[in-house]
Write a protein that holds these residues in place. Structure first.
Motif, PDB file in Angstrom:
ATOM      1  N   THR A 176       0.814  -1.108  -0.175  1.00 23.30           N
ATOM      2  CA  THR A 176      -0.178   0.191   0.157  1.00 23.30           C
ATOM      3  C   THR A 176       0.705   1.223   0.024  1.00 23.30           C
ATOM      4  O   THR A 176       0.163   2.329   0.300  1.00 23.30           O
ATOM      5  N   GLY A 177       2.057   1.146  -0.393  1.00 24.89           N
ATOM      6  CA  GLY A 177       3.170   2.471  -0.308  1.00 24.89           C
ATOM      7  C   GLY A 177       3.696   2.768   0.825  1.00 24.89           C
ATOM      8  O   GLY A 177       4.008   4.080   0.798  1.00 24.89           O
ATOM      9  N   LYS A 178       3.743   1.947   1.707  1.00 20.86           N
ATOM     10  CA  LYS A 178       4.261   2.487   2.969  1.00 20.86           C
ATOM     11  C   LYS A 178       5.758   2.910   2.973  1.00 20.86           C
ATOM     12  O   LYS A 178       5.968   4.072   3.239  1.00 20.86           O
ATOM     13  N   SER A 179       6.360   1.933   2.457  1.00 26.30           N
ATOM     14  CA  SER A 179       7.927   2.190   2.265  1.00 26.30           C
ATOM     15  C   SER A 179       8.329   3.262   1.151  1.00 26.30           C
ATOM     16  O   SER A 179       9.256   4.219   1.250  1.00 26.30           O
ATOM     17  N   THR A 180       7.458   3.265   0.214  1.00 33.28           N
ATOM     18  CA  THR A 180       7.593   4.090  -0.991  1.00 33.28           C
ATOM     19  C   THR A 180       7.418   5.692  -0.658  1.00 33.28           C
ATOM     20  O   THR A 180       8.216   6.536  -0.846  1.00 33.28           O
ATOM     21  N   ALA A 181       6.439   5.691   0.111  1.00 34.69           N
ATOM     22  CA  ALA A 181       6.087   7.198   0.892  1.00 34.69           C
ATOM     23  C   ALA A 181       7.050   7.547   1.979  1.00 34.69           C
ATOM     24  O   ALA A 181       7.495   8.812   1.558  1.00 34.69           O
ATOM     25  N   ALA A 182       7.570   7.053   2.607  1.00 37.35           N
ATOM     26  CA  ALA A 182       8.775   7.250   3.489  1.00 37.35           C
ATOM     27  C   ALA A 182      10.077   7.543   2.616  1.00 37.35           C
ATOM     28  O   ALA A 182      10.776   8.681   3.097  1.00 37.35           O
ATOM     29  N   ARG A 183      10.280   6.713   1.765  1.00 34.41           N
ATOM     30  CA  ARG A 183      11.583   7.066   0.877  1.00 34.41           C
ATOM     31  C   ARG A 183      11.387   8.272  -0.100  1.00 34.41           C
ATOM     32  O   ARG A 183      12.279   9.015  -0.181  1.00 34.41           O
ATOM     33  N   ALA A 184      10.218   8.495  -0.605  1.00 32.17           N
ATOM     34  CA  ALA A 184       9.865   9.538  -1.102  1.00 32.17           C
ATOM     35  C   ALA A 184       9.998  11.102  -0.538  1.00 32.17           C
ATOM     36  O   ALA A 184      10.447  11.916  -0.985  1.00 32.17           O
ATOM     37  N   LEU A 185       9.678  10.864   0.698  1.00 32.86           N
ATOM     38  CA  LEU A 185       9.803  12.181   1.529  1.00 32.86           C
ATOM     39  C   LEU A 185      11.232  12.315   1.873  1.00 32.86           C
ATOM     40  O   LEU A 185      11.671  13.655   1.771  1.00 32.86           O
ATOM     41  N   ALA A 186      12.047  11.410   2.338  1.00 31.41           N
ATOM     42  CA  ALA A 186      13.583  11.539   2.572  1.00 31.41           C
ATOM     43  C   ALA A 186      14.354  12.184   1.392  1.00 31.41           C
ATOM     44  O   ALA A 186      15.036  13.017   1.379  1.00 31.41           O
ATOM     45  N   GLY A 187      13.730  11.647   0.134  1.00 30.38           N
ATOM     46  CA  GLY A 187      14.542  11.801  -1.174  1.00 30.38           C
ATOM     47  C   GLY A 187      14.127  13.314  -1.576  1.00 30.38           C
ATOM     48  O   GLY A 187      14.720  13.944  -2.149  1.00 30.38           O
ATOM     49  N   LEU A 188      12.937  13.886  -1.085  1.00 29.89           N
ATOM     50  CA  LEU A 188      12.452  15.152  -1.345  1.00 29.89           C
ATOM     51  C   LEU A 188      12.990  16.290  -0.630  1.00 29.89           C
ATOM     52  O   LEU A 188      13.378  17.411  -1.259  1.00 29.89           O
ATOM     53  N   LEU A 189      13.467  15.953   0.638  1.00 25.17           N
ATOM     54  CA  LEU A 189      14.093  17.220   1.274  1.00 25.17           C
ATOM     55  C   LEU A 189      15.501  17.555   0.796  1.00 25.17           C
ATOM     56  O   LEU A 189      16.434  16.647   0.389  1.00 25.17           O
ATOM     57  N   PRO A 190      15.810  18.769   1.134  1.00 25.66           N
ATOM     58  CA  PRO A 190      17.157  19.369   0.747  1.00 25.66           C
ATOM     59  C   PRO A 190      18.307  18.611   1.415  1.00 25.66           C
ATOM     60  O   PRO A 190      18.094  18.000   2.524  1.00 25.66           O
ATOM     61  N   ARG A 196      25.363  16.812   1.725  1.00 23.77           N
ATOM     62  CA  ARG A 196      24.989  15.168   1.956  1.00 23.77           C
ATOM     63  C   ARG A 196      23.400  14.751   1.662  1.00 23.77           C
ATOM     64  O   ARG A 196      22.526  15.538   2.271  1.00 23.77           O
ATOM     65  N   PRO A 197      22.991  13.712   1.015  1.00 26.15           N
ATOM     66  CA  PRO A 197      21.542  13.559   0.747  1.00 26.15           C
ATOM     67  C   PRO A 197      21.130  13.257   2.328  1.00 26.15           C
ATOM     68  O   PRO A 197      21.808  12.893   3.136  1.00 26.15           O
ATOM     69  N   VAL A 198      19.707  13.518   2.439  1.00 30.24           N
ATOM     70  CA  VAL A 198      19.097  13.133   3.975  1.00 30.24           C
ATOM     71  C   VAL A 198      19.241  11.629   4.081  1.00 30.24           C
ATOM     72  O   VAL A 198      18.949  10.946   3.139  1.00 30.24           O
ATOM     73  N   PRO A 199      19.831  11.292   4.955  1.00 28.03           N
ATOM     74  CA  PRO A 199      20.021   9.967   5.206  1.00 28.03           C
ATOM     75  C   PRO A 199      18.559   8.857   5.186  1.00 28.03           C
ATOM     76  O   PRO A 199      17.650   9.498   5.945  1.00 28.03           O
ATOM     77  N   PHE A 200      18.670   7.966   4.667  1.00 30.05           N
ATOM     78  CA  PHE A 200      17.470   7.022   5.016  1.00 30.05           C
ATOM     79  C   PHE A 200      18.070   5.453   4.948  1.00 30.05           C
ATOM     80  O   PHE A 200      18.571   5.117   4.206  1.00 30.05           O
ATOM     81  N   VAL A 201      17.888   5.243   6.442  1.00 32.57           N
ATOM     82  CA  VAL A 201      18.249   3.743   6.502  1.00 32.57           C
ATOM     83  C   VAL A 201      17.358   2.613   7.059  1.00 32.57           C
ATOM     84  O   VAL A 201      16.504   3.069   7.706  1.00 32.57           O
ATOM     85  N   ASP A 202      17.644   1.675   6.235  1.00 36.18           N
ATOM     86  CA  ASP A 202      16.659   0.514   6.518  1.00 36.18           C
ATOM     87  C   ASP A 202      17.380  -0.586   7.769  1.00 36.18           C
ATOM     88  O   ASP A 202      18.512  -0.608   7.621  1.00 36.18           O
ATOM     89  N   LEU A 203      16.542  -0.657   8.545  1.00 33.68           N
ATOM     90  CA  LEU A 203      16.941  -1.580   9.658  1.00 33.68           C
ATOM     91  C   LEU A 203      16.309  -3.101   9.521  1.00 33.68           C
ATOM     92  O   LEU A 203      15.134  -3.090   9.404  1.00 33.68           O
ATOM     93  N   PRO A 204      17.263  -4.080   9.170  1.00 35.76           N
ATOM     94  CA  PRO A 204      16.747  -5.409   8.986  1.00 35.76           C
ATOM     95  C   PRO A 204      16.415  -6.155   9.955  1.00 35.76           C
ATOM     96  O   PRO A 204      16.768  -5.793  11.251  1.00 35.76           O
TER      97      PRO A 204
END
Length: 333
Positions: free
Chosen positions: A39-53, A85-93
């Motif tokens: 349902t786009g949960k991770s897609t939305a989170a990644r999209a927001l992180a990538g959007l930020l300056p 640097r890009p805004v960090p987006f870290v996946d925790l397995p």
């Protein structure tokens, strides 16, 4: 793979609102997203992180520390020239060990030179960004507890094997999961700022539009990103101006009483409900460019701020969201 534009995400308005609130006020306490798969949960989170300056950090700092971090943590935040640097987006397995999460002794350095050194973990990499945990309800409870403690304090303290390290770890914690695969302990769920429910869209037009946009993105990611760039730019401007406006916004006594009354009626545990409810209402008002926090802002964020804090009522088996909306209708019409 290119990120999906945040503004191009179809529906899921409550989830997008919660993520934007967390971006404006990271101290909100993180966002928990429960719902169906795909349902786009991770897609939305990644999209927001990538959007930020991009963030500005010292080149030699393993923690992506700012100038203020270097002054506050001189032992761990190295100097060097400032770089973007890009805004960090870290996946925790799910299988991550505690050492990998919080950091550990640098064995290679210890064996090579005999000196004790610290190997930063995932918390250090997520500093000033987002830490995302998919299926957080399956993560070991002691790790969830640790993550919430660090997210609340903004720093990570490691004392083991003769090491004593303190480093900055300010991040927005985003957890997602499917309730059918296991519930998160209530006392842990309560410590998330906002909780969002997402469902598979049932409207035909919405499902068709999702397929259309995904196909366009897969066919030409650059062209699709360019098409939505103006809308993403508007959201970015909204976040930036909202963050600046946040400190100046205050709620009236009437709105504070409304929030407290709502929490009393729905039976929210503790006082964290009122505090988070008003913090989220303030962030929403800042996002919308309002001059004051109004009852409408409080009502708009009430389900996401309170649904995971309600006591179970054996005489009322209706869901938390239904109980909150019913209370809003009774109190405010």
């Amino acid at each position: 793979m290119a990120r999906f534009p945040f503004s191009a995400i179809v529906a899921q308005d409550e989830m997008k609102q919660a993520l934007l609130i967390a971006a404006v006020d990271p101290a909100i306490g993180g966002v928990m997203v429960f719902g169906d798969r795909g349902t786009g949960k991770s897609t939305a989170a990644r999209a927001l992180a990538g959007l930020l300056p991009p963030i500005t950090a010292h080149q030699n700092c393993a923690y992506g520390g700012s100038k203020e971090d270097a002054e506050r943590y001189p032992d761990v935040c190295g100097g060097g020239p400032l770089r973007k640097r890009p805004v960090p987006f870290v996946d925790l397995p799910l299988g991550a060990t505690e050492d990998r999460v919080i950091g550990s002794l640098d064995l290679e350095r210890a064996l090579r030179s005999g000196e004790k050194g610290f190997e930063p973990g995932l918390l250090a990499k997520a500093h000033r960004g987002f830490l995302y945990i998919d299926e957080i309800n399956l993560l070991e409870d002691h790790l969830v507890d640790l993550l919430l403690d660090v997210a609340a304090s903004g720093e990570n303290v490691v004392e083991r094997e003769g090491l004593s390290v303190r480093h900055p770890a300010r991040f927005v914690l985003i957890g997602s999961g499917n309730p059918e695969e296991g519930e998160l302990r209530p006392q842990l769920l309560d410590r998330f700022g906002l909780s969002v429910e997402v469902r598979t869209p049932v409207e035909l037009d919405t499902r068709v539009e999702i397929m259309r946009r995904v196909a366009q993105n897969e066919r030409s990611p650059e062209e699709f990103a360019e098409k939505w760039a103006p809308e993403d730019a508007k959201i970015l401007k909204q976040i930036a101006s909202g963050a600046k406006r946040l400190e100046k916004l205050e709620a009236s006594e009437d709105v504070l009483k409304d929030a407290a009354q709502l929490c009393l009626v729905v039976g929210a545990d503790g006082l964290r409900g009122e505090l988070t409810l008003m913090r989220a209402a303030r962030a929403l008002a800042a996002l919308e460019g309002a001059r004051t926090v109004k009852r409408e802002h409080m009502i708009a964020v009430a389900p996401s701020a309170l649904r995971h804090r309600l006591r179970r009522d054996v005489l009322d088996e209706t869901g938390s969201t239904v109980r909150i909306n019913r209370a809003i209708e009774e109190l405010f019409g």
